[in-house]
Design a protein around this motif. Sequence first.
Motif, mmCIF file in Angstrom:
data_model
loop_
_atom_site.group_PDB
_atom_site.id
_atom_site.type_symbol
_atom_site.label_atom_id
_atom_site.label_comp_id
_atom_site.label_asym_id
_atom_site.label_seq_id
_atom_site.Cartn_x
_atom_site.Cartn_y
_atom_site.Cartn_z
ATOM 1 N N ALA A 101 -24.628 -100.946 -67.772
ATOM 2 C CA ALA A 101 -23.627 -101.837 -66.287
ATOM 3 C C ALA A 101 -22.888 -103.400 -66.375
ATOM 4 C CB ALA A 101 -25.566 -101.453 -65.591
ATOM 5 N N THR A 102 -23.490 -103.997 -66.842
ATOM 6 C CA THR A 102 -22.670 -105.232 -67.283
ATOM 7 C C THR A 102 -21.358 -105.158 -67.000
ATOM 8 O OG1 THR A 102 -24.951 -106.383 -67.549
ATOM 9 C CG2 THR A 102 -22.994 -107.082 -68.007
ATOM 10 N N ALA A 103 -20.799 -103.955 -68.240
ATOM 11 C CA ALA A 103 -19.625 -103.889 -68.886
ATOM 12 C C ALA A 103 -18.993 -102.751 -67.532
ATOM 13 C CB ALA A 103 -19.861 -103.421 -69.587
ATOM 14 N N ILE A 104 -19.617 -102.420 -66.556
ATOM 15 C CA ILE A 104 -19.043 -101.877 -66.159
ATOM 16 C C ILE A 104 -18.590 -102.833 -64.353
ATOM 17 C CG2 ILE A 104 -19.072 -99.663 -63.818
ATOM 18 C CD1 ILE A 104 -18.743 -99.040 -67.025
ATOM 19 N N LEU A 105 -19.855 -103.049 -64.405
ATOM 20 C CA LEU A 105 -19.553 -104.217 -63.422
ATOM 21 C C LEU A 105 -18.221 -105.414 -63.542
ATOM 22 C CD1 LEU A 105 -23.095 -105.675 -62.015
ATOM 23 C CD2 LEU A 105 -21.286 -104.115 -60.905
ATOM 24 N N VAL A 106 -18.817 -105.650 -64.694
ATOM 25 C CA VAL A 106 -17.243 -106.786 -65.029
ATOM 26 C C VAL A 106 -15.841 -105.890 -64.947
ATOM 27 C CG1 VAL A 106 -15.463 -108.004 -67.186
ATOM 28 C CG2 VAL A 106 -18.336 -107.869 -67.160
ATOM 29 N N PHE A 107 -15.887 -104.290 -65.233
ATOM 30 C CA PHE A 107 -14.058 -103.907 -65.676
ATOM 31 C C PHE A 107 -14.155 -102.913 -63.625
ATOM 32 C CE2 PHE A 107 -15.496 -100.932 -69.079
ATOM 33 C CZ PHE A 107 -14.748 -102.249 -69.714
ATOM 34 N N ILE A 108 -15.060 -103.401 -62.869
ATOM 35 C CA ILE A 108 -15.579 -103.487 -61.306
ATOM 36 C C ILE A 108 -13.876 -104.410 -60.667
ATOM 37 C CG2 ILE A 108 -16.183 -102.639 -59.313
ATOM 38 C CD1 ILE A 108 -17.833 -101.065 -60.971
ATOM 39 N N ARG A 109 -14.763 -105.581 -61.049
ATOM 40 C CA ARG A 109 -14.528 -106.766 -60.316
ATOM 41 C C ARG A 109 -13.275 -107.214 -61.175
ATOM 42 N NH1 ARG A 109 -16.183 -107.363 -56.036
ATOM 43 N NH2 ARG A 109 -15.898 -109.695 -56.268
ATOM 44 N N ARG A 110 -12.687 -106.804 -61.983
ATOM 45 C CA ARG A 110 -11.325 -107.260 -62.360
ATOM 46 C C ARG A 110 -9.936 -106.080 -61.832
ATOM 47 N NH1 ARG A 110 -9.919 -110.911 -63.818
ATOM 48 N NH2 ARG A 110 -8.367 -109.799 -65.013
ATOM 49 N N ARG A 111 -11.129 -105.078 -61.984
ATOM 50 C CA ARG A 111 -9.960 -103.629 -60.633
ATOM 51 C C ARG A 111 -10.396 -103.751 -59.586
ATOM 52 N NH1 ARG A 111 -9.169 -99.237 -63.670
ATOM 53 N NH2 ARG A 111 -9.412 -98.277 -61.745
ATOM 54 N N THR A 112 -11.126 -104.307 -58.920
ATOM 55 C CA THR A 112 -10.613 -104.511 -57.361
ATOM 56 C C THR A 112 -11.609 -105.921 -57.292
ATOM 57 O OG1 THR A 112 -11.516 -102.075 -57.642
ATOM 58 C CG2 THR A 112 -11.835 -103.635 -55.524
ATOM 59 N N PRO A 113 -11.032 -106.850 -57.262
ATOM 60 C CA PRO A 113 -10.816 -108.032 -56.694
ATOM 61 C C PRO A 113 -11.668 -108.421 -54.963
ATOM 62 C CG PRO A 113 -9.267 -108.384 -57.602
ATOM 63 C CD PRO A 113 -9.961 -106.934 -57.864
ATOM 64 N N GLY A 114 -12.790 -108.825 -54.512
ATOM 65 C CA GLY A 114 -12.852 -109.101 -53.236
ATOM 66 C C GLY A 114 -14.224 -108.334 -52.997
ATOM 67 N N TRP A 115 -14.815 -107.974 -51.680
ATOM 68 C CA TRP A 115 -15.303 -106.636 -51.314
ATOM 69 C C TRP A 115 -14.282 -104.945 -50.665
ATOM 70 C CZ3 TRP A 115 -20.529 -105.889 -50.644
ATOM 71 C CH2 TRP A 115 -19.751 -104.215 -49.908
ATOM 72 N N ASP A 116 -15.066 -104.056 -51.551
ATOM 73 C CA ASP A 116 -14.604 -102.921 -51.294
ATOM 74 C C ASP A 116 -15.894 -102.292 -50.520
ATOM 75 O OD1 ASP A 116 -12.899 -101.027 -50.597
ATOM 76 O OD2 ASP A 116 -12.924 -100.153 -53.008
ATOM 77 N N GLY A 117 -15.761 -102.529 -49.306
ATOM 78 C CA GLY A 117 -16.772 -101.885 -48.434
ATOM 79 C C GLY A 117 -16.519 -100.491 -47.957
ATOM 80 N N PRO A 118 -15.494 -99.790 -48.046
ATOM 81 C CA PRO A 118 -15.807 -98.122 -48.257
ATOM 82 C C PRO A 118 -15.983 -97.767 -48.968
ATOM 83 C CG PRO A 118 -13.155 -99.069 -47.377
ATOM 84 C CD PRO A 118 -13.819 -100.406 -48.023
ATOM 85 N N SER A 119 -15.293 -97.782 -50.590
ATOM 86 C CA SER A 119 -16.079 -97.541 -51.757
ATOM 87 C C SER A 119 -17.479 -97.924 -51.580
ATOM 88 C CB SER A 119 -15.280 -98.248 -52.991
ATOM 89 O OG SER A 119 -14.270 -98.026 -53.028
ATOM 90 N N VAL A 120 -18.102 -98.741 -51.653
ATOM 91 C CA VAL A 120 -19.545 -99.722 -51.953
ATOM 92 C C VAL A 120 -20.035 -98.354 -50.855
ATOM 93 C CG1 VAL A 120 -20.692 -100.777 -50.920
ATOM 94 C CG2 VAL A 120 -19.230 -101.621 -52.384
ATOM 95 N N ILE A 121 -20.118 -98.012 -49.736
ATOM 96 C CA ILE A 121 -20.645 -96.964 -48.531
ATOM 97 C C ILE A 121 -20.555 -95.403 -49.637
ATOM 98 C CG2 ILE A 121 -20.373 -95.790 -46.309
ATOM 99 C CD1 ILE A 121 -19.333 -98.171 -45.920
ATOM 100 N N ASP A 122 -19.236 -95.318 -49.756
ATOM 101 C CA ASP A 122 -19.073 -94.283 -50.542
ATOM 102 C C ASP A 122 -20.289 -93.587 -51.854
ATOM 103 O OD1 ASP A 122 -17.484 -93.066 -48.920
ATOM 104 O OD2 ASP A 122 -15.407 -93.596 -49.960
ATOM 105 N N ALA A 123 -19.891 -95.275 -52.606
ATOM 106 C CA ALA A 123 -20.893 -94.811 -54.324
ATOM 107 C C ALA A 123 -22.891 -94.537 -53.299
ATOM 108 C CB ALA A 123 -21.137 -96.364 -54.757
ATOM 109 N N LEU A 124 -22.452 -95.266 -52.194
ATOM 110 C CA LEU A 124 -24.445 -95.410 -51.688
ATOM 111 C C LEU A 124 -24.678 -93.739 -50.848
ATOM 112 C CD1 LEU A 124 -24.602 -98.490 -50.147
ATOM 113 C CD2 LEU A 124 -26.220 -98.538 -51.972
ATOM 114 N N VAL A 125 -23.674 -93.260 -50.179
ATOM 115 C CA VAL A 125 -24.153 -92.039 -50.415
ATOM 116 C C VAL A 125 -24.377 -91.804 -50.856
ATOM 117 C CG1 VAL A 125 -23.075 -89.957 -48.755
ATOM 118 C CG2 VAL A 125 -22.653 -92.171 -47.694
ATOM 119 N N ILE A 126 -23.489 -90.978 -51.942
ATOM 120 C CA ILE A 126 -23.610 -90.579 -53.264
ATOM 121 C C ILE A 126 -25.009 -90.645 -53.647
ATOM 122 C CG2 ILE A 126 -23.045 -89.681 -55.546
ATOM 123 C CD1 ILE A 126 -20.216 -89.219 -54.180
ATOM 124 N N ALA A 127 -24.905 -91.891 -53.761
ATOM 125 C CA ALA A 127 -26.508 -92.479 -54.856
ATOM 126 C C ALA A 127 -27.728 -91.904 -54.470
ATOM 127 C CB ALA A 127 -26.730 -93.959 -55.191
#
Length: 495
Positions: A110-136
């Motif tokens: 999970a930490t590795a995937i978080l590192v990839f996410i932070r490198r690929r999408t710096p900053g706050w990406d609210g829409p993707s977070v909301i989408d991920a929460l709906v599916i989760a």
Amino acid sequence: MGRDRWAGTAWLVVLAGCVVLRIILGASESDLLVTVAPYMVITIATPFVILYGTVRHRPPHRAGWFLLFAAQVFYALADSLAVADDYLSGEFLEPTPADLLYFTYYLLFATAILVFIRRRTPGWDGPSVIDALVIAISAGLLSWIYVLQPLTSDSELPLNAKLTQSAYPVLDLMLLILAVRLVMGAGTRGPVLYLLLSSMTLMLGVDAAYLATAIADGGAVSEAYLDAFWMLSLGLLGLAGMHPGIRHFDRRTDTALPDASPARLGALAVAVLMAPGVQFIEWLRGSPPSVPLISGACTVMFLLVLARMSGLVAAQRRAAITDGLTGLRTRRYFAEALSAESRRSLRSGQGLGLLIIDVDHFKKINDGYGHPAGDQVLREVARRLSSATRAGSVVARYGGEEFVVLAPHTAADELYALAERLRSEIADLPIAIDDDLLSVTVSVGAAAGGPGRGPSGGVCGEPEFLLRTADEALYAAKAAGRNRSVLAGTTPVPH
């Protein structure tokens, strides 16, 4: 490339051979250690395949790949302990030391995937977070009703075993959230992303099948087909780790992804409909549905979808007034602002300034360095213009390499000083293009408006008058040799 292709082919051959051998041995009466040997070959080899790819291709940021390597080392150790425990005792006494190693694997992965996410999408990406929460939430509802609830309601299992087995679907859900966040965020697409996501999806699916089978059978399972799918998941992860694309996997793309693509909306629709679908299935089965849980999940997802729609409307408004390349205001927004400020200036009697700014010899930049370099120059010029203007001014991209600055409450002398400050801001510091430093200059035409009439009889504060006179001043600046500012009605100052 030949060496990379050979390594990938060799890994595929070993993977296919081990999968086939595991299925064949699973149908035989062989000893346990012999039966699981092909599986252990893949699980032990996977971290070293990832390490080989990381050392071979040397991505600029290696922390994520080294974390994946460490995660798979713990996974291999956990598998080894689980096989040893099964071979020696024939029983799973949970929690075992293998469970602790598996939990460590989840956290590292999970930490590795978080590192990839932070490198690929710096900053706050609210829409993707909301989408991920709906599916989760949707996946969490399924996990609770069909996995966690049956586990926790089994009175024959001791508490430690219940807690241990319940932890796995929770950890799988955590990885699912991160996987959705990874695919829905920005970043380069390509084989590495799709291999990584395929591996995670397959692993989560097989874990769910394993738990479902264990619940149905009332104990642990070790069917060959489950091992085969786990091996395929590990094989895909190994292919991702050794692919040359890891060099730029965590690079953020300049191409904006559609915020409401059909695939994304389809995934959200399936997730939102999952709760009433589960309620209907449980009603068909004659089981009492968990009404409070399903109602709560529906409520939360509904509120998240409302927030998502609000975000989409706000994004569409921003897109309508924001230039996609530079982030400045659009020509349409500028025209509306100019009209409004012109009326305000004529009513109040206060000055209104307009600058038209043109990048000198921009065609030579495109021809000599390429259009990506030209885009980089425009972005940097836009950044400097924005940082050098005062609050309340409107900075817009007028078209091509032309920019405009609308400066309310600005007299003619102040306007010329502003034009010179912006010109110097661009000319005094070169712009980095790859390994080169490129000197870029601009020509500025300035027009001051307000009550009264100009030489041609037009009202000085009207938009048409300002645009025409500023354009004439820009032409004078270019004719005088470029890299200078000209205030309409004045003589160009030599440099």
